[in-house]
Write a protein that holds these residues in place. Sequence first.
Motif, mmCIF file in Angstrom:
data_model
loop_
_atom_site.group_PDB
_atom_site.id
_atom_site.type_symbol
_atom_site.label_atom_id
_atom_site.label_comp_id
_atom_site.label_asym_id
_atom_site.label_seq_id
_atom_site.Cartn_x
_atom_site.Cartn_y
_atom_site.Cartn_z
ATOM 1 N N ILE A 179 0.788 -1.034 0.005
ATOM 2 C CA ILE A 179 0.117 -0.071 -0.110
ATOM 3 C C ILE A 179 0.821 1.243 0.196
ATOM 4 O O ILE A 179 2.109 1.125 0.504
ATOM 5 N N THR A 180 0.420 2.185 -0.727
ATOM 6 C CA THR A 180 1.212 3.471 -0.459
ATOM 7 C C THR A 180 0.560 4.414 0.067
ATOM 8 O O THR A 180 -0.829 4.799 -0.351
ATOM 9 N N ALA A 181 1.011 5.196 1.036
ATOM 10 C CA ALA A 181 0.312 6.073 1.879
ATOM 11 C C ALA A 181 0.800 7.447 2.131
ATOM 12 O O ALA A 181 2.130 7.619 2.121
ATOM 13 N N LYS A 182 0.087 8.501 2.067
ATOM 14 C CA LYS A 182 0.474 9.805 1.939
ATOM 15 C C LYS A 182 -0.435 10.347 3.536
ATOM 16 O O LYS A 182 -1.293 10.388 3.728
ATOM 17 N N ALA A 183 0.624 11.249 4.239
ATOM 18 C CA ALA A 183 0.177 11.686 5.604
ATOM 19 C C ALA A 183 -0.380 12.846 5.193
ATOM 20 O O ALA A 183 0.329 13.674 4.700
ATOM 21 N N GLN A 184 -1.539 13.383 5.649
ATOM 22 C CA GLN A 184 -2.177 14.558 5.743
ATOM 23 C C GLN A 184 -1.831 15.229 6.876
ATOM 24 O O GLN A 184 -1.240 14.618 7.891
ATOM 25 N N THR A 185 -2.104 16.601 6.969
ATOM 26 C CA THR A 185 -1.680 17.193 8.254
ATOM 27 C C THR A 185 -2.455 16.665 9.459
ATOM 28 O O THR A 185 -1.859 16.729 10.622
ATOM 29 N N SER A 200 -13.556 -6.121 -16.660
ATOM 30 C CA SER A 200 -13.806 -5.237 -18.051
ATOM 31 C C SER A 200 -13.473 -5.937 -19.286
ATOM 32 O O SER A 200 -12.628 -6.582 -19.264
ATOM 33 N N GLN A 201 -14.357 -5.934 -20.276
ATOM 34 C CA GLN A 201 -14.330 -6.341 -21.496
ATOM 35 C C GLN A 201 -13.686 -5.115 -22.292
ATOM 36 O O GLN A 201 -13.503 -5.394 -23.634
ATOM 37 N N ALA A 202 -13.303 -4.032 -21.655
ATOM 38 C CA ALA A 202 -13.020 -2.749 -22.621
ATOM 39 C C ALA A 202 -11.535 -3.188 -23.159
ATOM 40 O O ALA A 202 -10.718 -3.739 -22.326
ATOM 41 N N GLU A 203 -11.238 -2.727 -24.192
ATOM 42 C CA GLU A 203 -10.053 -2.550 -24.773
ATOM 43 C C GLU A 203 -9.230 -1.340 -24.732
ATOM 44 O O GLU A 203 -8.052 -1.400 -24.563
ATOM 45 N N LYS A 204 -9.978 -0.252 -24.495
ATOM 46 C CA LYS A 204 -9.167 1.098 -24.318
ATOM 47 C C LYS A 204 -9.578 1.508 -23.064
ATOM 48 O O LYS A 204 -10.818 1.625 -22.799
ATOM 49 N N PHE A 205 -8.672 2.144 -22.275
ATOM 50 C CA PHE A 205 -8.916 2.595 -20.854
ATOM 51 C C PHE A 205 -8.337 4.029 -20.690
ATOM 52 O O PHE A 205 -7.383 4.621 -21.515
ATOM 53 N N LEU A 206 -9.214 4.948 -19.959
ATOM 54 C CA LEU A 206 -8.503 6.344 -19.494
ATOM 55 C C LEU A 206 -8.456 6.470 -17.973
ATOM 56 O O LEU A 206 -9.557 6.158 -17.248
ATOM 57 N N PHE A 207 -7.451 6.329 -17.640
ATOM 58 C CA PHE A 207 -7.031 6.266 -16.015
ATOM 59 C C PHE A 207 -6.909 7.783 -15.777
ATOM 60 O O PHE A 207 -5.738 8.366 -16.194
ATOM 61 N N LEU A 208 -7.733 8.120 -14.744
ATOM 62 C CA LEU A 208 -7.554 9.727 -14.308
ATOM 63 C C LEU A 208 -7.621 9.714 -12.782
ATOM 64 O O LEU A 208 -8.401 9.253 -12.277
ATOM 65 N N SER A 209 -6.563 10.350 -12.460
ATOM 66 C CA SER A 209 -6.214 10.298 -10.860
ATOM 67 C C SER A 209 -5.668 11.909 -10.671
ATOM 68 O O SER A 209 -4.912 12.452 -11.359
ATOM 69 N N ALA A 210 -5.772 11.868 -8.979
ATOM 70 C CA ALA A 210 -5.111 13.108 -8.672
ATOM 71 C C ALA A 210 -4.467 12.734 -7.332
ATOM 72 O O ALA A 210 -5.114 12.002 -6.490
ATOM 73 N N GLY A 211 -3.284 13.209 -7.130
ATOM 74 C CA GLY A 211 -2.560 12.816 -5.641
ATOM 75 C C GLY A 211 -2.349 11.310 -5.547
ATOM 76 O O GLY A 211 -2.190 10.520 -6.635
ATOM 77 N N SER A 212 -2.809 10.971 -4.308
ATOM 78 C CA SER A 212 -2.671 9.376 -3.857
ATOM 79 C C SER A 212 -3.906 8.832 -4.420
ATOM 80 O O SER A 212 -3.530 7.264 -4.655
ATOM 81 N N GLY A 213 -4.661 9.392 -5.227
ATOM 82 C CA GLY A 213 -5.505 8.569 -6.320
ATOM 83 C C GLY A 213 -4.868 7.908 -7.397
ATOM 84 O O GLY A 213 -5.747 7.028 -7.968
ATOM 85 N N ILE A 214 -3.568 7.858 -7.388
ATOM 86 C CA ILE A 214 -2.986 7.239 -8.357
ATOM 87 C C ILE A 214 -2.952 5.723 -8.271
ATOM 88 O O ILE A 214 -2.461 4.941 -8.970
ATOM 89 N N THR A 215 -3.061 5.535 -6.861
ATOM 90 C CA THR A 215 -2.539 4.073 -6.494
ATOM 91 C C THR A 215 -3.309 3.057 -7.171
ATOM 92 O O THR A 215 -2.849 2.079 -7.619
ATOM 93 N N PRO A 216 -4.549 2.986 -7.209
ATOM 94 C CA PRO A 216 -5.454 2.018 -7.846
ATOM 95 C C PRO A 216 -4.839 1.937 -9.375
ATOM 96 O O PRO A 216 -4.998 0.660 -9.948
#
Length: 360
Positions: A83-89, A121-137
């Motif tokens: 797991i990748t974790a980012k500490a907030q204040t 998923s049966q899709a062949e083309k993906f668009l992954f959109l993330s911000a900050g630690s939302g990149i982990t999945p």
Amino acid sequence: MISSSSFSSALWLDNEMLECVSVVPEMADTASFSFRSPSGAQFSYDPGQFLTLEIPAPEQPGGVVHRTYTISSSPSRPRTITITAKAQTDSIGTRWMLDNLKPGMRLKAIGPAGLFSNADSQAEKFLFLSAGSGITPMMSMTTCMWDEGRDLDVVFINCAKRPSEIIYRQRLEQMASRTSGLDLKFVVEEPDPFRPWTGYQGFFNQLMLGLMAPDYLEREVYCCGPEPFMTAVREALVGLGFDMENYHQESFGAPVETVAEQPELDDVIPDDDSKAEITFSSSGVTAKVVETDTVLAAARSVGLNIPSGCTFGVCGTCKIKKTEGEVHMVHNGGISEDDIEAGYILACCSNPIGKVTVDV
């Protein structure tokens, strides 16, 4: 050193504690924590799922806190789980891990669980959109497809405060340098001091989406990040006619385990069948329109001229004051938050909801 013979074909169950095997700093206040099963059992999960860790917290009632983290490793590498974790204040559990968790220490974990995954998923083309630690999945799903030898067709967009805060940047660039099917796009709010940035800068918007993934209508979209970011993504997609049946999201603050727990998205979506009315107070003219008409189009339909330029919410030329009612505005950076709070809108990208009055 752990020999290969110490691993079994059994699958890890969460009645067995996890043993930390490594702590890898990613950036300030952020680290990847990898765990093994003390019995040698292997891990089975879908990429994008999460774990809930029980973390010591002596100052809290009961002496522990439970924190949920998306698994950033891939099930194609089943001997460890990360797991990748980012500490907030105000972080308690993540701060404890950053300050105290060392290889050899053990934690209780619950899971894996969660619905946010492209495993089925049966899709062949993906668009992954993330911000900050939302990149982990997104990292987990991309790594899994990479390891499985799939023909990647992924546009991978990540937004961060600064280039130095892009998690996994080097690992992703290494993967992308070995396949044409992983198209990386990074967006930052501002550059690092004394380090030029030649990529996208600002806040994610419709124009960026069209430039980064021109074929977005053909892609299955997975989105993860803070709620304001995901709202902006949804509004951009809806405004561009995307089929939201192909949209999936997970807030890194509130992952869900079951379909029943999935929140209802209450986004405002202008409707062709819903009537609206715009009163141009200075001119004494009222236009009866539908919600999908913009304020700018409505003004022109009754012979009024609102100065405009780009018509995409970029230049700000059509900024006017709204004095009553609500509009749905999806702009591309042409108006500031202070102006929005003061009641201003961009006529070119604002749709009236019900009765609206503007100072024109």
